[in-house]
Design a protein around this motif. Structure first.
Motif, PDB file in Angstrom:
ATOM      1  N   ALA A 147      57.920  22.176  38.636  1.00 52.41           N
ATOM      2  CA  ALA A 147      56.924  21.245  38.100  1.00 52.41           C
ATOM      3  C   ALA A 147      56.600  20.158  39.108  1.00 52.41           C
ATOM      4  N   CYS A 148      57.616  19.633  39.782  1.00 50.09           N
ATOM      5  CA  CYS A 148      57.376  18.598  40.793  1.00 50.09           C
ATOM      6  C   CYS A 148      56.529  19.139  41.936  1.00 50.09           C
ATOM      7  N   ILE A 149      56.806  20.361  42.364  1.00 53.31           N
ATOM      8  CA  ILE A 149      56.022  20.975  43.430  1.00 53.31           C
ATOM      9  C   ILE A 149      54.562  21.130  42.996  1.00 53.31           C
ATOM     10  N   ARG A 150      54.360  21.608  41.780  1.00 56.62           N
ATOM     11  CA  ARG A 150      52.990  21.793  41.280  1.00 56.62           C
ATOM     12  C   ARG A 150      52.251  20.454  41.240  1.00 56.62           C
ATOM     13  N   LEU A 151      52.909  19.421  40.737  1.00 57.17           N
ATOM     14  CA  LEU A 151      52.270  18.105  40.664  1.00 57.17           C
ATOM     15  C   LEU A 151      52.002  17.544  42.054  1.00 57.17           C
ATOM     16  N   ALA A 152      52.935  17.753  42.970  1.00 48.71           N
ATOM     17  CA  ALA A 152      52.748  17.253  44.335  1.00 48.71           C
ATOM     18  C   ALA A 152      51.546  17.917  44.998  1.00 48.71           C
ATOM     19  N   ARG A 153      51.419  19.207  44.822  1.00 46.72           N
ATOM     20  CA  ARG A 153      50.259  19.900  45.385  1.00 46.72           C
ATOM     21  C   ARG A 153      48.966  19.425  44.730  1.00 46.72           C
ATOM     22  N   MET A 154      49.037  19.153  43.442  1.00 42.55           N
ATOM     23  CA  MET A 154      47.850  18.729  42.720  1.00 42.55           C
ATOM     24  C   MET A 154      47.330  17.389  43.234  1.00 42.55           C
ATOM     25  N   VAL A 155      48.221  16.449  43.491  1.00 40.66           N
ATOM     26  CA  VAL A 155      47.760  15.110  43.871  1.00 40.66           C
ATOM     27  C   VAL A 155      47.546  14.963  45.369  1.00 40.66           C
ATOM     28  N   THR A 156      48.178  15.805  46.178  1.00 36.93           N
ATOM     29  CA  THR A 156      48.000  15.701  47.637  1.00 36.93           C
ATOM     30  C   THR A 156      46.988  16.688  48.179  1.00 36.93           C
ATOM     31  N   GLU A 157      46.708  17.744  47.412  1.00 35.00           N
ATOM     32  CA  GLU A 157      45.828  18.820  47.878  1.00 35.00           C
ATOM     33  C   GLU A 157      46.366  19.454  49.159  1.00 35.00           C
ATOM     34  N   ARG A 158      47.701  19.563  49.229  1.00 38.51           N
ATOM     35  CA  ARG A 158      48.348  20.198  50.378  1.00 38.51           C
ATOM     36  C   ARG A 158      49.165  21.387  49.894  1.00 38.51           C
ATOM     37  N   PRO A 159      49.364  22.392  50.761  1.00 40.46           N
ATOM     38  CA  PRO A 159      50.015  23.624  50.287  1.00 40.46           C
ATOM     39  C   PRO A 159      51.523  23.699  50.458  1.00 40.46           C
ATOM     40  N   ARG A 160      52.080  23.063  51.491  1.00 40.24           N
ATOM     41  CA  ARG A 160      53.455  23.389  51.880  1.00 40.24           C
ATOM     42  C   ARG A 160      54.506  22.520  51.187  1.00 40.24           C
ATOM     43  N   VAL A 161      55.709  23.128  51.082  1.00 32.76           N
ATOM     44  CA  VAL A 161      56.904  22.426  50.610  1.00 32.76           C
ATOM     45  C   VAL A 161      57.934  22.490  51.726  1.00 32.76           C
ATOM     46  N   LEU A 162      58.463  21.344  52.110  1.00 31.58           N
ATOM     47  CA  LEU A 162      59.488  21.309  53.151  1.00 31.58           C
ATOM     48  C   LEU A 162      60.857  21.233  52.496  1.00 31.58           C
ATOM     49  N   VAL A 163      61.756  22.125  52.940  1.00 35.05           N
ATOM     50  CA  VAL A 163      63.139  22.123  52.475  1.00 35.05           C
ATOM     51  C   VAL A 163      64.055  22.121  53.685  1.00 35.05           C
ATOM     52  N   PHE A 164      65.321  21.814  53.447  1.00 35.87           N
ATOM     53  CA  PHE A 164      66.295  21.777  54.533  1.00 35.87           C
ATOM     54  C   PHE A 164      67.116  23.061  54.539  1.00 35.87           C
ATOM     55  N   SER A 165      67.348  23.583  55.711  1.00 35.86           N
ATOM     56  CA  SER A 165      68.039  24.852  55.850  1.00 35.86           C
ATOM     57  C   SER A 165      69.399  24.806  55.171  1.00 35.86           C
ATOM     58  N   GLY A 166      69.661  25.831  54.352  1.00 32.94           N
ATOM     59  CA  GLY A 166      70.916  25.888  53.613  1.00 32.94           C
ATOM     60  C   GLY A 166      70.844  25.277  52.238  1.00 32.94           C
ATOM     61  N   LEU A 200      53.389  28.639  52.866  1.00 38.30           N
ATOM     62  CA  LEU A 200      53.672  27.647  51.827  1.00 38.30           C
ATOM     63  C   LEU A 200      55.008  26.931  51.988  1.00 38.30           C
ATOM     64  N   SER A 201      55.858  27.400  52.883  1.00 33.61           N
ATOM     65  CA  SER A 201      57.161  26.765  53.085  1.00 33.61           C
ATOM     66  C   SER A 201      57.268  26.233  54.509  1.00 33.61           C
ATOM     67  N   ARG A 202      58.122  25.250  54.663  1.00 35.61           N
ATOM     68  CA  ARG A 202      58.521  24.797  55.989  1.00 35.61           C
ATOM     69  C   ARG A 202      59.992  24.394  55.884  1.00 35.61           C
ATOM     70  N   VAL A 203      60.772  24.727  56.894  1.00 32.29           N
ATOM     71  CA  VAL A 203      62.210  24.475  56.820  1.00 32.29           C
ATOM     72  C   VAL A 203      62.686  23.867  58.124  1.00 32.29           C
ATOM     73  N   VAL A 204      63.506  22.820  58.003  1.00 35.26           N
ATOM     74  CA  VAL A 204      64.136  22.187  59.158  1.00 35.26           C
ATOM     75  C   VAL A 204      65.604  21.958  58.833  1.00 35.26           C
ATOM     76  N   GLU A 205      66.396  21.649  59.857  1.00 35.92           N
ATOM     77  CA  GLU A 205      67.805  21.365  59.638  1.00 35.92           C
ATOM     78  C   GLU A 205      67.975  19.973  59.019  1.00 35.92           C
ATOM     79  N   PHE A 206      68.932  19.856  58.118  1.00 39.60           N
ATOM     80  CA  PHE A 206      69.304  18.561  57.558  1.00 39.60           C
ATOM     81  C   PHE A 206      69.773  17.654  58.687  1.00 39.60           C
ATOM     82  N   ASN A 207      69.437  16.395  58.595  1.00 42.81           N
ATOM     83  CA  ASN A 207      69.820  15.354  59.568  1.00 42.81           C
ATOM     84  C   ASN A 207      69.053  15.423  60.884  1.00 42.81           C
TER      85      ASN A 207
END
Length: 460
Positions: A147-166, A200-207
Protein backbone atom coordinates in the motif's frame (compact mmCIF):
# COMPACT_ATOMS: atom_id res chain seq x y z
CA UNK A 1 43.33 -17.08 21.67
CA UNK A 2 41.20 -17.41 18.53
CA UNK A 3 40.89 -20.92 17.09
CA UNK A 4 40.05 -21.73 13.46
CA UNK A 5 36.45 -22.09 12.38
CA UNK A 6 35.06 -25.49 13.49
CA UNK A 7 36.30 -28.39 11.39
CA UNK A 8 33.70 -29.27 8.71
CA UNK A 9 34.22 -32.95 9.45
CA UNK A 10 33.40 -32.39 13.11
CA UNK A 11 30.34 -30.34 12.13
CA UNK A 12 29.15 -33.14 9.83
CA UNK A 13 29.66 -35.77 12.56
CA UNK A 14 27.65 -33.79 15.06
CA UNK A 15 24.95 -33.09 12.48
CA UNK A 16 24.53 -36.80 11.71
CA UNK A 17 24.18 -37.57 15.41
CA UNK A 18 21.64 -34.79 15.90
CA UNK A 19 19.57 -35.91 12.89
CA UNK A 20 19.41 -39.41 14.33
CA UNK A 21 18.39 -38.02 17.71
CA UNK A 22 15.67 -35.91 16.12
CA UNK A 23 14.27 -38.87 14.18
CA UNK A 24 14.16 -40.99 17.34
CA UNK A 25 12.48 -38.34 19.51
CA UNK A 26 9.99 -36.87 17.01
CA UNK A 27 8.34 -39.94 15.52
CA UNK A 28 4.73 -38.82 15.96
CA UNK A 29 5.50 -35.45 14.39
CA UNK A 30 7.09 -37.31 11.48
CA UNK A 31 3.97 -39.44 11.06
CA UNK A 32 1.73 -36.36 11.12
CA UNK A 33 3.88 -34.66 8.49
CA UNK A 34 3.78 -37.72 6.26
CA UNK A 35 0.00 -37.71 6.52
CA UNK A 36 -0.09 -33.98 5.83
CA UNK A 37 1.53 -34.51 2.45
CA UNK A 38 -1.73 -36.03 1.24
CA UNK A 39 -3.59 -32.73 1.62
CA UNK A 40 -1.12 -29.85 1.97
CA UNK A 41 0.93 -28.68 -1.00
CA UNK A 42 4.14 -28.77 1.06
CA UNK A 43 3.04 -31.09 3.84
CA UNK A 44 1.83 -28.42 6.26
CA UNK A 45 -0.52 -25.40 6.18
CA UNK A 46 2.32 -23.05 5.19
CA UNK A 47 5.32 -23.96 3.05
CA UNK A 48 7.49 -22.07 5.55
CA UNK A 49 6.70 -24.72 8.17
CA UNK A 50 8.77 -27.28 6.26
CA UNK A 51 11.88 -25.14 6.72
CA UNK A 52 12.46 -26.25 10.30
CA UNK A 53 15.60 -28.36 10.31
CA UNK A 54 15.36 -32.05 11.17
CA UNK A 55 13.38 -33.44 8.25
CA UNK A 56 9.87 -32.48 9.32
CA UNK A 57 8.28 -29.82 11.52
CA UNK A 58 7.37 -30.27 15.16
CA UNK A 59 3.63 -30.72 15.71
CA UNK A 60 2.37 -28.81 18.74
CA UNK A 61 0.60 -30.61 21.58
CA UNK A 62 -2.96 -29.45 22.31
CA UNK A 63 -2.27 -28.32 25.85
CA UNK A 64 -2.88 -24.96 27.49
CA UNK A 65 -0.10 -23.68 29.76
CA UNK A 66 0.42 -20.63 31.94
CA UNK A 67 1.41 -17.49 30.07
CA UNK A 68 4.99 -17.56 28.83
CA UNK A 69 7.10 -18.97 26.02
CA UNK A 70 6.94 -22.70 26.69
CA UNK A 71 4.94 -25.40 24.94
CA UNK A 72 5.07 -29.13 24.22
CA UNK A 73 4.89 -31.31 21.11
CA UNK A 74 2.94 -34.47 20.29
CA UNK A 75 6.00 -36.60 21.14
CA UNK A 76 6.15 -35.29 24.69
CA UNK A 77 9.08 -32.91 24.20
CA UNK A 78 9.02 -29.46 25.82
CA UNK A 79 10.42 -26.25 24.38
CA UNK A 80 11.45 -22.71 25.22
CA UNK A 81 10.44 -20.51 22.30
CA UNK A 82 12.82 -17.79 21.14
CA UNK A 83 11.43 -17.88 17.59
CA UNK A 84 8.02 -16.56 18.66
CA UNK A 85 6.53 -16.98 15.22
CA UNK A 86 9.41 -15.00 13.68
CA UNK A 87 8.09 -12.03 15.71
CA UNK A 88 4.37 -12.71 15.18
CA UNK A 89 4.27 -14.14 18.73
CA UNK A 90 6.23 -11.30 20.33
CA UNK A 91 3.57 -10.98 23.02
CA UNK A 92 4.28 -14.54 24.18
CA UNK A 93 1.81 -17.41 24.28
CA UNK A 94 -1.52 -17.05 26.06
CA UNK A 95 -1.28 -13.61 27.63
CA UNK A 96 -4.46 -13.19 29.73
CA UNK A 97 -5.25 -9.75 28.28
CA UNK A 98 -4.98 -11.06 24.72
CA UNK A 99 -7.10 -14.13 25.46
CA UNK A 100 -9.76 -12.03 27.20
CA UNK A 101 -9.93 -9.53 24.33
CA UNK A 102 -10.29 -12.34 21.79
CA UNK A 103 -13.07 -14.04 23.72
CA UNK A 104 -14.96 -10.83 24.44
CA UNK A 105 -14.96 -9.57 20.85
CA UNK A 106 -15.70 -13.01 19.39
CA UNK A 107 -19.00 -13.02 21.28
CA UNK A 108 -19.90 -9.65 19.70
CA UNK A 109 -18.60 -10.18 16.18
CA UNK A 110 -15.21 -10.73 14.61
CA UNK A 111 -15.49 -9.22 11.14
CA UNK A 112 -18.13 -6.58 10.51
CA UNK A 113 -16.39 -4.20 8.08
CA UNK A 114 -17.35 -1.43 10.53
CA UNK A 115 -15.34 0.35 13.22
CA UNK A 116 -15.78 -0.42 16.92
CA UNK A 117 -15.24 1.64 20.03
CA UNK A 118 -11.67 0.35 20.27
CA UNK A 119 -10.71 1.93 16.94
CA UNK A 120 -10.39 5.50 18.20
CA UNK A 121 -8.17 4.46 21.12
CA UNK A 122 -5.92 2.31 18.91
CA UNK A 123 -5.47 5.07 16.33
CA UNK A 124 -4.52 7.61 18.97
CA UNK A 125 -2.11 5.19 20.64
CA UNK A 126 -0.36 4.41 17.35
CA UNK A 127 0.14 8.14 16.82
CA UNK A 128 1.38 8.65 20.38
CA UNK A 129 3.90 5.83 20.16
CA UNK A 130 5.23 6.17 16.65
CA UNK A 131 4.81 9.84 15.84
CA UNK A 132 2.94 9.79 12.53
CA UNK A 133 -0.66 11.05 12.65
CA UNK A 134 -2.68 9.03 10.12
CA UNK A 135 -3.01 5.24 10.04
CA UNK A 136 -4.58 2.38 8.11
CA UNK A 137 -4.77 -1.27 9.15
CA UNK A 138 -4.00 -4.21 6.89
CA UNK A 139 -3.82 -7.96 7.40
CA UNK A 140 -0.04 -8.27 6.93
CA UNK A 141 3.10 -6.19 6.69
CA UNK A 142 3.37 -7.29 3.06
CA UNK A 143 0.01 -5.65 2.41
CA UNK A 144 1.08 -2.53 4.30
CA UNK A 145 4.31 -2.25 2.32
CA UNK A 146 2.49 -2.71 -0.97
CA UNK A 147 0.00 0.00 0.00
CA UNK A 148 2.82 2.41 0.82
CA UNK A 149 4.49 1.68 -2.51
CA UNK A 150 1.23 2.26 -4.39
CA UNK A 151 0.64 5.56 -2.59
CA UNK A 152 4.23 6.67 -3.14
CA UNK A 153 3.97 6.04 -6.86
CA UNK A 154 0.64 7.82 -6.96
CA UNK A 155 1.91 11.05 -5.41
CA UNK A 156 5.39 11.11 -6.98
CA UNK A 157 4.49 9.78 -10.43
CA UNK A 158 7.70 7.73 -10.31
CA UNK A 159 8.06 4.00 -11.00
CA UNK A 160 10.94 2.62 -8.95
CA UNK A 161 11.27 1.31 -5.40
CA UNK A 162 14.72 1.28 -3.83
CA UNK A 163 15.55 -1.49 -1.36
CA UNK A 164 18.75 -2.55 0.37
CA UNK A 165 20.44 -5.78 -0.59
CA UNK A 166 19.52 -8.59 1.77
CA UNK A 167 16.37 -6.87 3.02
CA UNK A 168 13.10 -8.69 3.37
CA UNK A 169 9.75 -6.93 3.17
CA UNK A 170 7.35 -9.85 2.90
CA UNK A 171 5.90 -10.76 -0.49
CA UNK A 172 6.61 -7.35 -2.05
CA UNK A 173 7.76 -8.14 -5.58
CA UNK A 174 9.95 -5.04 -5.86
CA UNK A 175 12.00 -6.22 -2.86
CA UNK A 176 12.78 -9.73 -4.12
CA UNK A 177 16.20 -8.64 -5.37
CA UNK A 178 19.72 -8.47 -3.97
CA UNK A 179 23.26 -7.71 -5.08
CA UNK A 180 25.60 -10.63 -5.71
CA UNK A 181 29.06 -9.87 -7.05
CA UNK A 182 27.82 -6.43 -7.96
CA UNK A 183 24.91 -7.66 -10.09
CA UNK A 184 21.20 -7.56 -9.31
CA UNK A 185 19.90 -11.08 -8.75
CA UNK A 186 16.74 -12.63 -7.35
CA UNK A 187 16.77 -12.85 -3.58
CA UNK A 188 17.20 -16.44 -2.36
CA UNK A 189 17.09 -17.51 -6.03
CA UNK A 190 13.29 -17.35 -6.04
CA UNK A 191 11.39 -17.29 -9.32
CA UNK A 192 11.29 -13.85 -10.92
CA UNK A 193 7.54 -14.15 -11.53
CA UNK A 194 8.07 -12.18 -14.75
CA UNK A 195 8.16 -9.00 -12.68
CA UNK A 196 10.14 -6.24 -14.47
CA UNK A 197 12.68 -5.62 -11.72
CA UNK A 198 15.02 -3.86 -14.14
CA UNK A 199 12.31 -1.22 -14.61
CA UNK A 200 10.67 -1.01 -11.18
CA UNK A 201 13.32 -1.95 -8.60
CA UNK A 202 16.66 -0.54 -7.58
CA UNK A 203 18.95 -2.13 -5.01
CA UNK A 204 22.03 -0.87 -3.18
CA UNK A 205 24.04 -2.10 -0.21
CA UNK A 206 22.97 -0.99 3.26
CA UNK A 207 25.23 1.72 4.70
CA UNK A 208 26.59 2.63 1.24
CA UNK A 209 25.78 6.35 1.11
CA UNK A 210 27.54 7.10 -2.24
CA UNK A 211 25.62 4.27 -3.97
CA UNK A 212 22.39 5.45 -2.37
CA UNK A 213 22.95 9.00 -3.57
CA UNK A 214 23.78 7.88 -7.10
CA UNK A 215 20.60 5.79 -7.24
CA UNK A 216 18.34 8.55 -5.93
CA UNK A 217 19.83 11.34 -8.05
CA UNK A 218 18.46 9.63 -11.16
CA UNK A 219 15.08 11.03 -10.13
CA UNK A 220 12.95 7.95 -10.84
CA UNK A 221 12.61 6.44 -7.35
CA UNK A 222 9.18 6.84 -5.77
CA UNK A 223 10.22 5.56 -2.35
CA UNK A 224 12.97 3.92 -0.37
CA UNK A 225 11.65 0.89 1.54
CA UNK A 226 13.98 0.22 4.44
CA UNK A 227 14.32 -1.47 7.79
CA UNK A 228 16.06 0.95 10.15
CA UNK A 229 18.42 -1.91 11.04
CA UNK A 230 18.47 -4.95 8.80
CA UNK A 231 17.30 -8.13 10.50
CA UNK A 232 16.50 -10.86 8.00
CA UNK A 233 19.75 -11.63 6.24
CA UNK A 234 21.83 -11.30 9.34
CA UNK A 235 21.41 -8.36 11.65
CA UNK A 236 23.17 -5.31 10.23
CA UNK A 237 23.28 -2.09 12.21
CA UNK A 238 23.30 1.31 10.50
CA UNK A 239 26.68 3.00 10.52
CA UNK A 240 26.95 6.40 12.26
CA UNK A 241 25.40 9.06 10.05
CA UNK A 242 23.66 6.63 7.69
CA UNK A 243 20.10 7.50 8.69
CA UNK A 244 20.83 11.21 8.57
CA UNK A 245 22.17 10.79 5.03
CA UNK A 246 19.20 8.62 4.04
CA UNK A 247 16.71 11.21 5.24
CA UNK A 248 18.62 14.12 3.67
CA UNK A 249 18.98 12.43 0.28
CA UNK A 250 15.35 11.31 0.09
CA UNK A 251 14.19 14.85 0.83
CA UNK A 252 16.60 16.42 -1.64
CA UNK A 253 15.45 14.08 -4.41
CA UNK A 254 11.72 14.19 -3.67
CA UNK A 255 11.72 10.52 -2.67
CA UNK A 256 9.41 9.21 0.04
CA UNK A 257 10.99 7.27 2.91
CA UNK A 258 9.14 4.17 4.13
CA UNK A 259 10.45 2.66 7.36
CA UNK A 260 9.41 -0.96 7.91
CA UNK A 261 9.57 -1.82 11.61
CA UNK A 262 8.06 -5.30 11.41
CA UNK A 263 11.09 -6.69 13.25
CA UNK A 264 12.80 -3.67 14.78
CA UNK A 265 9.74 -2.95 16.92
CA UNK A 266 11.81 -5.05 19.34
CA UNK A 267 13.81 -1.85 20.01
CA UNK A 268 11.19 -0.39 22.35
CA UNK A 269 7.60 0.65 22.79
CA UNK A 270 8.00 3.25 20.02
CA UNK A 271 10.25 1.09 17.89
CA UNK A 272 13.65 1.99 16.50
CA UNK A 273 12.14 5.11 14.94
CA UNK A 274 11.20 6.80 18.20
CA UNK A 275 14.32 5.57 19.99
CA UNK A 276 16.61 7.13 17.36
CA UNK A 277 14.49 10.09 16.29
CA UNK A 278 13.86 9.03 12.69
CA UNK A 279 11.33 10.93 10.59
CA UNK A 280 9.78 8.64 7.95
CA UNK A 281 7.14 9.73 5.47
CA UNK A 282 5.46 6.35 5.90
CA UNK A 283 5.82 3.88 8.72
CA UNK A 284 4.97 0.14 8.71
CA UNK A 285 4.24 -2.16 11.64
CA UNK A 286 3.41 -5.84 11.39
CA UNK A 287 3.08 -9.19 13.11
CA UNK A 288 3.58 -8.28 16.75
CA UNK A 289 0.88 -5.67 17.25
CA UNK A 290 -2.15 -7.97 17.51
CA UNK A 291 -0.95 -10.82 19.67
CA UNK A 292 -0.35 -13.20 16.77
CA UNK A 293 -3.55 -12.50 14.85
CA UNK A 294 -2.62 -11.57 11.25
CA UNK A 295 -2.45 -7.79 11.32
CA UNK A 296 -0.33 -4.81 10.35
CA UNK A 297 -0.57 -1.05 10.10
CA UNK A 298 0.96 1.76 8.12
CA UNK A 299 1.06 5.40 9.07
CA UNK A 300 1.58 8.60 7.08
CA UNK A 301 3.15 11.87 8.08
CA UNK A 302 1.03 15.02 7.87
CA UNK A 303 2.69 16.18 4.67
CA UNK A 304 2.41 12.77 3.02
CA UNK A 305 -1.25 12.41 4.00
CA UNK A 306 -2.04 15.79 2.45
CA UNK A 307 -0.39 14.72 -0.81
CA UNK A 308 -2.39 11.50 -0.80
CA UNK A 309 -5.64 13.38 -0.16
CA UNK A 310 -4.97 15.60 -3.17
CA UNK A 311 -4.89 12.52 -5.40
CA UNK A 312 -7.49 10.49 -3.50
CA UNK A 313 -9.77 12.84 -1.51
CA UNK A 314 -11.33 11.51 1.72
CA UNK A 315 -14.91 12.00 0.51
CA UNK A 316 -17.78 11.54 2.98
CA UNK A 317 -19.70 8.24 2.91
CA UNK A 318 -22.73 9.95 1.36
CA UNK A 319 -20.79 10.62 -1.84
CA UNK A 320 -20.31 7.73 -4.23
CA UNK A 321 -17.06 7.67 -6.12
CA UNK A 322 -15.59 5.31 -8.67
CA UNK A 323 -11.99 5.71 -7.51
CA UNK A 324 -10.52 2.82 -5.53
CA UNK A 325 -7.34 3.10 -3.48
CA UNK A 326 -6.06 -0.19 -4.87
CA UNK A 327 -5.28 -1.73 -1.49
CA UNK A 328 -7.12 -3.01 1.56
CA UNK A 329 -9.40 -6.01 1.97
CA UNK A 330 -12.62 -6.79 3.79
CA UNK A 331 -10.74 -8.32 6.72
CA UNK A 332 -8.42 -5.34 7.22
CA UNK A 333 -9.17 -3.58 10.50
CA UNK A 334 -11.66 -6.25 11.55
CA UNK A 335 -13.21 -5.95 15.00
CA UNK A 336 -11.30 -8.88 16.50
CA UNK A 337 -7.94 -7.53 15.37
CA UNK A 338 -8.65 -4.05 16.70
CA UNK A 339 -9.81 -5.39 20.07
CA UNK A 340 -6.69 -7.48 20.48
CA UNK A 341 -4.49 -4.64 19.26
CA UNK A 342 -5.87 -2.46 22.01
CA UNK A 343 -5.08 -5.15 24.58
CA UNK A 344 -1.54 -5.55 23.23
CA UNK A 345 -0.77 -1.84 23.21
CA UNK A 346 -2.33 -1.14 26.60
CA UNK A 347 -1.41 -4.26 28.61
CA UNK A 348 1.30 -6.31 26.91
CA UNK A 349 3.91 -4.39 24.88
CA UNK A 350 4.23 -1.62 27.46
CA UNK A 351 7.19 0.52 28.43
CA UNK A 352 7.77 -1.64 31.53
CA UNK A 353 7.57 -4.83 29.45
CA UNK A 354 10.19 -3.55 27.02
CA UNK A 355 12.48 -2.64 29.89
CA UNK A 356 12.39 -6.28 31.06
CA UNK A 357 12.72 -7.62 27.51
CA UNK A 358 15.79 -5.51 26.80
CA UNK A 359 17.46 -6.67 30.03
CA UNK A 360 16.80 -10.31 29.16
CA UNK A 361 18.14 -9.83 25.64
CA UNK A 362 21.33 -8.34 27.09
CA UNK A 363 21.62 -11.41 29.32
CA UNK A 364 21.14 -13.67 26.30
CA UNK A 365 23.72 -11.81 24.21
CA UNK A 366 26.21 -11.76 27.06
CA UNK A 367 25.88 -15.51 27.64
CA UNK A 368 26.45 -16.32 23.96
CA UNK A 369 29.44 -14.02 23.71
CA UNK A 370 30.93 -15.43 26.92
CA UNK A 371 30.78 -18.97 25.49
CA UNK A 372 32.28 -17.83 22.20
CA UNK A 373 35.10 -15.96 23.93
CA UNK A 374 35.91 -18.83 26.30
CA UNK A 375 36.35 -21.22 23.38
CA UNK A 376 38.08 -18.69 21.15
CA UNK A 377 35.77 -18.94 18.15
CA UNK A 378 35.72 -16.03 15.65
CA UNK A 379 32.00 -15.36 16.16
CA UNK A 380 29.87 -12.88 18.04
CA UNK A 381 26.28 -12.20 19.08
CA UNK A 382 24.71 -8.89 18.09
CA UNK A 383 21.51 -7.29 19.35
CA UNK A 384 18.76 -4.94 18.19
CA UNK A 385 16.60 -4.20 21.20
CA UNK A 386 15.09 -7.46 22.45
CA UNK A 387 16.37 -9.37 19.40
CA UNK A 388 19.70 -11.24 19.42
CA UNK A 389 21.52 -13.05 16.62
CA UNK A 390 24.59 -15.25 16.55
CA UNK A 391 26.80 -14.41 13.57
CA UNK A 392 29.68 -16.58 12.37
CA UNK A 393 31.97 -13.58 11.97
CA UNK A 394 34.37 -11.76 14.31
CA UNK A 395 33.04 -8.28 13.54
CA UNK A 396 29.67 -6.69 12.93
CA UNK A 397 28.84 -6.69 9.20
CA UNK A 398 28.12 -3.44 7.36
CA UNK A 399 26.09 -4.95 4.54
CA UNK A 400 24.68 -8.17 3.09
CA UNK A 401 27.86 -8.98 1.16
CA UNK A 402 29.86 -9.07 4.38
CA UNK A 403 27.21 -11.29 5.98
CA UNK A 404 27.34 -13.65 2.99
CA UNK A 405 31.11 -14.03 3.31
CA UNK A 406 30.66 -15.63 6.72
CA UNK A 407 27.52 -17.69 6.20
CA UNK A 408 27.99 -21.40 6.78
CA UNK A 409 24.97 -23.54 5.94
CA UNK A 410 26.29 -26.63 7.73
CA UNK A 411 27.11 -24.82 10.93
CA UNK A 412 23.82 -22.94 10.84
CA UNK A 413 21.85 -26.17 10.45
CA UNK A 414 23.73 -27.78 13.32
CA UNK A 415 23.12 -24.81 15.61
CA UNK A 416 19.37 -24.97 14.98
CA UNK A 417 19.03 -28.74 15.31
CA UNK A 418 21.29 -29.05 18.36
CA UNK A 419 19.22 -26.48 20.22
CA UNK A 420 15.89 -27.91 19.04
CA UNK A 421 16.87 -31.39 20.21
CA UNK A 422 17.42 -29.87 23.64
CA UNK A 423 14.17 -27.97 23.82
CA UNK A 424 15.21 -24.53 22.54
CA UNK A 425 13.69 -22.99 19.40
CA UNK A 426 15.27 -20.14 17.48
CA UNK A 427 14.04 -18.62 14.21
CA UNK A 428 14.45 -21.32 11.52
CA UNK A 429 15.44 -18.97 8.68
CA UNK A 430 18.42 -17.41 10.44
CA UNK A 431 20.05 -17.39 13.88
CA UNK A 432 17.76 -14.85 15.53
CA UNK A 433 16.25 -15.04 18.99
CA UNK A 434 13.62 -12.77 20.50
CA UNK A 435 12.74 -12.06 24.12
CA UNK A 436 9.14 -11.14 24.95
CA UNK A 437 7.15 -10.09 28.02
CA UNK A 438 6.65 -13.77 28.87
CA UNK A 439 10.35 -14.70 28.67
CA UNK A 440 12.09 -15.38 31.98
CA UNK A 441 15.70 -15.43 33.11
CA UNK A 442 15.43 -19.23 33.38
CA UNK A 443 14.40 -19.38 29.72
CA UNK A 444 17.43 -17.33 28.71
CA UNK A 445 19.76 -19.39 30.87
CA UNK A 446 18.44 -22.59 29.33
CA UNK A 447 19.35 -21.34 25.86
CA UNK A 448 22.77 -20.17 26.98
CA UNK A 449 23.55 -23.48 28.67
CA UNK A 450 22.62 -25.44 25.54
CA UNK A 451 24.61 -23.06 23.32
CA UNK A 452 27.61 -23.51 25.60
CA UNK A 453 27.24 -27.28 25.34
CA UNK A 454 27.33 -27.05 21.53
CA UNK A 455 30.44 -24.88 21.60
CA UNK A 456 32.21 -27.36 23.87
CA UNK A 457 31.35 -30.19 21.49
CA UNK A 458 32.64 -28.25 18.50
CA UNK A 459 36.07 -27.50 19.91
CA UNK A 460 36.78 -30.84 21.56
Amino acid sequence: MTVPFPNPTRVAELMAAEQARYAATHTRSGEAYAQGKSSWLYGAPSHWMRRWIGGWPIYIRDEARPYGVRFGDVDGNDYVDFCLGDTGGMCGHGHPAVVAAMAHQARIGTSLMLPTGDAEWVGQELTRRFGVPYWTLTTSASDANRACIRLARMVTERPRVLVFSGAYHGSVEEAHVELREGAVQMRNNIHHNFFPHDELSRVVEFNDVPALEAALRQGDVACVLAEPAMTNYGMIAPQPGFHEALRRLTRETGTLLVIDETHTISSGAGGYTRLHGLAPDMFVLGKAIAGGIPAAAFGLSQATAERVWQALPPVPPTVRQSAHAGFGGTLAGNALTVAVMRAVLSDVLTEDAFERMLALAERLQRGVNDSIARCGLPWHATRVGARVETLFAPDEPRNATEVRQHRDAGMEALLHLFLMNRGVLITPFHNMMLCCPGTTADDVDRHNAMFDELIEELVK
